[in-house]
Design a protein around this motif. Sequence first.
Motif, short mmCIF file in Angstrom:
data_model
loop_
_atom_site.label_atom_id
_atom_site.label_comp_id
_atom_site.label_asym_id
_atom_site.label_seq_id
_atom_site.Cartn_x
_atom_site.Cartn_y
_atom_site.Cartn_z
N SER A 12 -7.26 13.60 -3.31
CA SER A 12 -6.61 12.96 -4.46
C SER A 12 -5.74 11.80 -3.98
N TYR A 13 -5.58 10.86 -4.89
CA TYR A 13 -4.70 9.72 -4.61
C TYR A 13 -3.63 9.68 -5.69
N GLU A 14 -2.36 9.66 -5.27
CA GLU A 14 -1.24 9.63 -6.20
C GLU A 14 -0.98 8.18 -6.62
N ILE A 15 -1.44 7.84 -7.80
CA ILE A 15 -1.22 6.50 -8.33
C ILE A 15 0.26 6.28 -8.61
N VAL A 16 0.90 7.35 -9.10
CA VAL A 16 2.35 7.33 -9.30
C VAL A 16 2.93 8.50 -8.54
#
Length: 822
Positions: free
Chosen positions: A752-756
Motif C-alpha cells: 500500500s501507498y499512503e497518499i495522506v
Amino acid sequence: MKTAKPLLTGLLLLISLSIFAQTAVLRGVILGENNLPIENVNITASTGEGATTNKNGFYKIRIPSETEVTLTFSHVSHKRVEQKFNLKNGSELEYNPVLKVSVVQIAEVVITPETKIENSDVTTIPAQVLRRIKGAQPGVENILKTLPGVNISNELSTQYSVRGGNFDENLVYVNEIEVYRPFLIRSGNQEGLSFVNTDMVANVDFSAGGFQARYGDKLSSVLDITYKKPSKFGVSADLSLLGGSVAVETASTDGKFSSISGIRYRDNSLVLNSLETNGNVEPVFADAQTYLTYRFSDKFHLNFLGNISLNQYNFQPENRQTNFGTVDEPVALLVFYEGQEQTEYQTYFGAFKANYFLNDKTTLKLIGSAYHATEQEYFDILAQYRLGEVNTNIGDENLGEVEFSEGIGSQFTRARNDLDALIFNLEHRGDYNMDDDSNLEWSVKYTREDIRDRLVESEVIDSAGFSIRPPGLTGPNFQPDVPFNGPLTAFQNIRAFNEVQINRLQAFVQYKKTTQIGEHEAYYNIGVRAHNWSVNGSGIEGNNQTVISPRAQFAIKPNWDKDMLFRIAGGLYYQPPFYRELRDSSGVVQPNVKAQKSFHVVLGNEYSFKLWDRPFKLVTEAYYKGLSDVNPYTLENVRIRYRANNSAKAYAYGLDLRLNGEFVPGTESWFSFGYLKTEENINNRGYISRPTDQRLKFGVLFQDYVPNMPDLKMYLNLVYNTGLPGGSPSYADPYDFQFRLRDYRRADLGISYEIVNPEKTYTSNWKKPFRSLSLGIEIYNMFNNQNAITNTWVRDVNSQRQFAIPNFLTPRVFNVRLSARL
C-alpha cells in the motif's frame, strides 16, 4: 416449523459494580535521537489533562479510562508526536516515544508497552494492525491465525481451533458482552463476516488457555474485544473488490455522549469464482453495528451494543473437474451438476450495559442482552460424475480431458433445514479494588436459550446402476454381480423436529493480588465458577446438572538484570453442552449429555530484550490438557456433528513459541511456532488422533516499508500447518480411517501507498480533509498452493477402489483496496 417469538430488544436497564476509578495511568521517558532524555516536553490530552517531562525525561499523566484519548507530545526543537490510547480502568502503560528533529516519523510511532504482570497470560493485538492487514478473512481471525496454538486451515472461514479444541470451544466477548456464532453453517463458502468489526476496535486481548474464572465455561480460548469510545468526530472507509465498510465516530462537546457505528458489505464472488466448481454464485453478506455510550453523571454510564446481520448464499453449480493422481498415471474427476443451494441466516443482537461507580473502589454493572437468529439451509443437488484417465499428449487438442471412464455414477443430496434461536442474558458484575494492590470481582448471570429446529436431510448414491446402501445395514449384498432384491434405502436419511429450552445460572468470584516476594514482583489470581443448567422441551425429560470450576494463575517477575517473567496457570474447566452438542448424528436431542471436562495446566515464560536497540519479546508456553466426559464429533469443512454422548476421554499437549518486536523500526512483526498432539479414546477402543490434531504450525506476520519512501508499506502473512486427519469419508469409522489431508501452506502479500500520512502536514486543499488515505493491492495465496479442506470419495466399479479426490481451496487471487479516514 414454528417461528420463534419476535426479538425483544427492549430496554434492559442495568446497574453494575466495577474495579478502579475512572482513570488510567500513562508513564514513560521521552528520548531524543541521540538517546538522551528531553526536558520540558509538553504532554497534552484531547480530554484536557496535561503534564511535562522532568530533567530526566520522565513523565506521568492520568487520563480517562475506557475512552479514546489522543496525546500530543510537543517540544520547541523537535517534531511533534500524536498517539491514541484507550486504556482499561486502573491500568498502567509505559510509552516511550522518541522525538526526532527533522526526520519523518515512521508508522504511528513506536510503542514500547510493558505488560503488567497480571495480564501476562494475555496476548494483545494492536488495533492498527487489525485495520492495516485485512487479508482474505474479513476480521480479527486473519491475525489470530498467525498466533501459536491457533489453527485455521480454511481461508474462506472465520472459524478457528485452539490447542486441539474445536470451533465450539472458544469464547468471544465485546465489551464484556458474550456474542454468538450461527449454528447451521456447514461450509466456509457460506460464511460471511466475522462478528467483530475491526473499524470499531480499540483493543484485542486473546488467551489460548488457562484463562481466569471471570471468563465463561469453554475449554479452549477467550477472545476479549473492546470497542472504541470516541472523543471527537471521525469517518473511516474501506473499499475493495471483496466489498466495503464505513465507520462513523461521534462525540458531544460536553463529553457525555459518544458513538461509533459501522456498516459492512462483503461479496465473496472474487474468491468463490476461482474455485474448481463452476456455476452461478451469489454470496451477499452485510451487517450494521453500533456502540453507544451516555454518561448521565460521573457515577452512572449507560452503553448499548447493537448488531444486525443479513447473509445470503445462493449457488447453482454446473460442473467441476479435478485432476489428481501421479504424473505417470493422471486421473480426473469430472462432475456435472443440476439443482441449487440456498442458504440464508439473519441475526439480531442487542445489549445494554450500565455502570454505576459507587466510589473510587467499587463499580457495579448490569448487562442485559438478546440474540435472535433465523437460519435456513435448502438445497437439491444432483451430481453425475465420471472418473477416468486424462489425456497427457502434449500438443493434442484434447490435452487434459477425460478420455476413458473407469467409473460412472451419481449422487443426489437434499436438505430442508430451519433453525430459530432466541437467547436472553441478564448478568450482574461487580469489582472491588482494595488498598493493598488486590481486587475482588464477582458475577451472577442467568441465560435462557429457546431453540426450534427442523432437520431434514437425505442422500442417495448410485454407482454404475446400483444403489449404494448405508454401511451400517446388515445382511449380504453382492452387487453388482448378483441383483439386490431388497428395498432401496437412502445412503443417509435424517428427519428430526426439536423444540428445546435450556436455562442456565452461572456465577463466579475471583480474587487477585500483586505483591512482593523478597525483591521479586509476584501476582496471583484465584477464582471459582459454578454453572447449573437444565434442558427441557417437547418430548424431552427434564434434566438438571451442576459443575464447579476452580481456576488459578501465578506469575513472578524476578529482580534480575534480564527482564524475565515466569507464570503458571490452570484449573478444572467445564463446557456444559450448547444445543448443537445435545443433538446426535440422527438429529435427536439427548438431554443427559454431561459437560465436557478438562484439567488444564499452562507453564509460560516471557523474555523481553533489546536487539539493534529495539524492543523484542520471546514468549514460550507449554501446556497439557487431560479431558474426560468427551463428546466425540466428526468435522467436515466447518460442520461439526456430535455423537451427543460422553463416550470418550482425550488429551492434548504442546509447545507454543512467539517472537515479536521491531524487526523493522517503527513496525511490529512476529514469528510463531506451535507443536500439538491430541488424541482421544472412544469407548475404550484405544487412542486415535482427534479431528483437530494439527501437529506443526508456523506463522509469520511481517511488516516493512521502503526506507527512502516510508509511505510505501507492505505486509506478509505466512501460515504453514501440517495436515489434519480429515481425509476420510464422513460415514467412516474413525478407527478404520486416519488419513490426513495435505499440509496447508499459504502466503498473503499486501502493498500500500499512503497518499495522506497522518504524521505529515499538507498544503494541498484536497488532502487537508483526510487524516489518512491509502491505496494498495493484495495478493492472496501468492504462491498458488493447492490446499484442500476435505476429500470427495469416489468408487471405481471395475477395481472396487475408492479414490480420495481433494476439494481444493482458493488459488491465487488479486485484490485492490482503498482506505480513507476523515
